[in-house]
Design a protein around this motif. Structure first.
Motif, mmCIF file in Angstrom:
data_model
loop_
_atom_site.group_PDB
_atom_site.id
_atom_site.type_symbol
_atom_site.label_atom_id
_atom_site.label_comp_id
_atom_site.label_asym_id
_atom_site.label_seq_id
_atom_site.Cartn_x
_atom_site.Cartn_y
_atom_site.Cartn_z
ATOM 1 N N ARG A 92 0.594 -1.437 0.176
ATOM 2 C CA ARG A 92 0.023 0.348 -0.262
ATOM 3 C C ARG A 92 0.926 1.181 -0.022
ATOM 4 O O ARG A 92 0.951 1.766 -0.490
ATOM 5 C CB ARG A 92 -0.634 -0.123 1.492
ATOM 6 C CG ARG A 92 -1.938 1.363 1.071
ATOM 7 C CD ARG A 92 -2.887 0.747 2.586
ATOM 8 N NE ARG A 92 -3.852 1.981 2.401
ATOM 9 C CZ ARG A 92 -5.086 1.906 2.319
ATOM 10 N NH1 ARG A 92 -5.320 0.841 1.708
ATOM 11 N NH2 ARG A 92 -5.665 3.055 2.476
ATOM 12 N N GLY A 140 -6.850 4.960 -5.588
ATOM 13 C CA GLY A 140 -7.409 4.194 -4.413
ATOM 14 C C GLY A 140 -8.464 3.630 -3.702
ATOM 15 O O GLY A 140 -8.749 3.388 -2.985
ATOM 16 N N ARG A 149 1.737 6.598 -6.883
ATOM 17 C CA ARG A 149 0.895 8.101 -7.824
ATOM 18 C C ARG A 149 1.689 9.053 -6.947
ATOM 19 O O ARG A 149 1.074 9.888 -7.945
ATOM 20 C CB ARG A 149 -0.680 7.150 -6.205
ATOM 21 C CG ARG A 149 -1.971 7.813 -6.293
ATOM 22 C CD ARG A 149 -2.933 7.674 -5.778
ATOM 23 N NE ARG A 149 -3.273 6.313 -5.844
ATOM 24 C CZ ARG A 149 -3.217 5.373 -4.889
ATOM 25 N NH1 ARG A 149 -3.424 6.185 -3.832
ATOM 26 N NH2 ARG A 149 -3.262 4.567 -4.836
ATOM 27 N N ARG A 150 1.681 9.180 -5.903
ATOM 28 C CA ARG A 150 2.184 10.762 -5.404
ATOM 29 C C ARG A 150 3.247 11.750 -6.728
ATOM 30 O O ARG A 150 2.852 12.399 -6.746
ATOM 31 C CB ARG A 150 2.872 11.116 -4.090
ATOM 32 C CG ARG A 150 2.511 11.790 -3.420
ATOM 33 C CD ARG A 150 3.310 12.628 -1.743
ATOM 34 N NE ARG A 150 3.698 11.067 -1.924
ATOM 35 C CZ ARG A 150 3.628 10.523 -0.941
ATOM 36 N NH1 ARG A 150 2.536 10.327 -0.283
ATOM 37 N NH2 ARG A 150 4.630 9.158 -0.561
ATOM 38 N N LYS A 201 2.002 1.984 -3.395
ATOM 39 C CA LYS A 201 1.158 2.507 -4.480
ATOM 40 C C LYS A 201 1.119 3.684 -4.180
ATOM 41 O O LYS A 201 1.000 4.577 -5.123
ATOM 42 C CB LYS A 201 0.466 1.534 -4.178
ATOM 43 C CG LYS A 201 0.210 0.265 -4.720
ATOM 44 C CD LYS A 201 -1.428 -0.197 -5.320
ATOM 45 C CE LYS A 201 -1.177 -1.202 -5.588
ATOM 46 N NZ LYS A 201 -3.066 -2.313 -5.376
ATOM 47 N N GLN A 202 1.160 4.067 -2.872
ATOM 48 C CA GLN A 202 0.808 5.451 -2.257
ATOM 49 C C GLN A 202 1.933 6.367 -3.220
ATOM 50 O O GLN A 202 2.322 7.427 -3.801
ATOM 51 C CB GLN A 202 0.775 5.819 -0.978
ATOM 52 C CG GLN A 202 -0.663 5.510 -0.139
ATOM 53 C CD GLN A 202 -0.904 5.600 0.599
ATOM 54 O OE1 GLN A 202 0.251 5.664 1.540
ATOM 55 N NE2 GLN A 202 -2.337 5.097 1.387
ATOM 56 N N ARG A 203 3.448 5.366 -2.753
ATOM 57 C CA ARG A 203 4.699 6.657 -3.396
ATOM 58 C C ARG A 203 4.351 7.003 -4.615
ATOM 59 O O ARG A 203 5.144 8.246 -5.109
ATOM 60 C CB ARG A 203 5.563 6.063 -2.442
ATOM 61 C CG ARG A 203 6.730 6.350 -1.460
ATOM 62 C CD ARG A 203 7.599 6.028 -1.394
ATOM 63 N NE ARG A 203 8.133 4.548 -1.562
ATOM 64 C CZ ARG A 203 7.054 3.421 -0.530
ATOM 65 N NH1 ARG A 203 6.939 3.840 0.651
ATOM 66 N NH2 ARG A 203 7.697 2.266 -0.807
#
Length: 183
Positions: free
Chosen positions: A2, A133, A9-10, A5-7
């Motif tokens: 997770r 997300g 995405r950002r 994925k957030q890194r």
């Protein structure tokens, strides 16, 4: 997974948001052109597109080509934890939905789609994607309410491989300014 994925995405949103408007328009038009040239678009009678949010690739040329070819165009509407597509005619009123995305009125359900064009933040060479997300498009794809799915992105949004969760669904193809990839 997770956090990874957030890194991704950002980092990709920063890159996409920094793209100059003229370059975004040029590259986006090329990506849309590749969608309207695929056989799945040509044979489709009902097409689902997204209403672009922020720096997403626009979909206006796809809608224009679909209407010129006598195809029905539909847009998604958030309903609970799902999205449902509704027919959208040029000039129909749209309302701002739960996430700031413009949505059609729930007047004319589209039914099964022959082709659905899907947004994303990051895509990979195996047909996986990372969106914002919430999983709306993954749930839609899991329901098999579209015969064929194609992602739409700038070529710099494509990486070799993404972490994949058990609920993530693969696309049938991805259109970018550099061409089309089938999976």
């Amino acid at each position: 997974m997770r956090a990874e994925k957030q890194r991704l995405r950002r980092r990709m949103l920063e890159k996409r948001n920094a793209l100059p408007a003229t370059e975004a328009a040029r590259l986006g038009a090329l990506a849309q052109k590749h969608v309207v040239e695929i056989p799945e678009f040509e044979s489709a009678r009902t097409i689902g597109i997204y209403y672009p949010l922020g720096s997403e690739v626009r979909t206006d040329e796809i809608a224009r080509a679909a209407r010129a070819g006598g195809k029905k165009v539909s847009l998604p509407r958030t309903e609970g934890n799902m999205i449902r597509f509704y027919e959208y005619k040029e000039g129909d009123d749209l309302v701002e939905g739960r996430f700031g995305v413009m949505e059609p009125a729930p007047a004319h359900p589209a039914g099964p789609l022959d082709l659905v064009v899907i947004p994303g933040v990051v895509f990979d060479a195996q047909g996986c994607r990372i969106g914002y997300g919430k999983g709306f498009y993954d749930r839609f794809l899991a329901e098999r309410l579209a015969t064929f799915s194609v992602g739409l992105a700038y070529s710099f949004q494509v990486v070799e491989a993404l972490p994949r969760g058990r609920f993530d669904r693969k696309l049938g193809a991805l259109a970018t300014d550099e061409g089309i990839m089938y999976f």
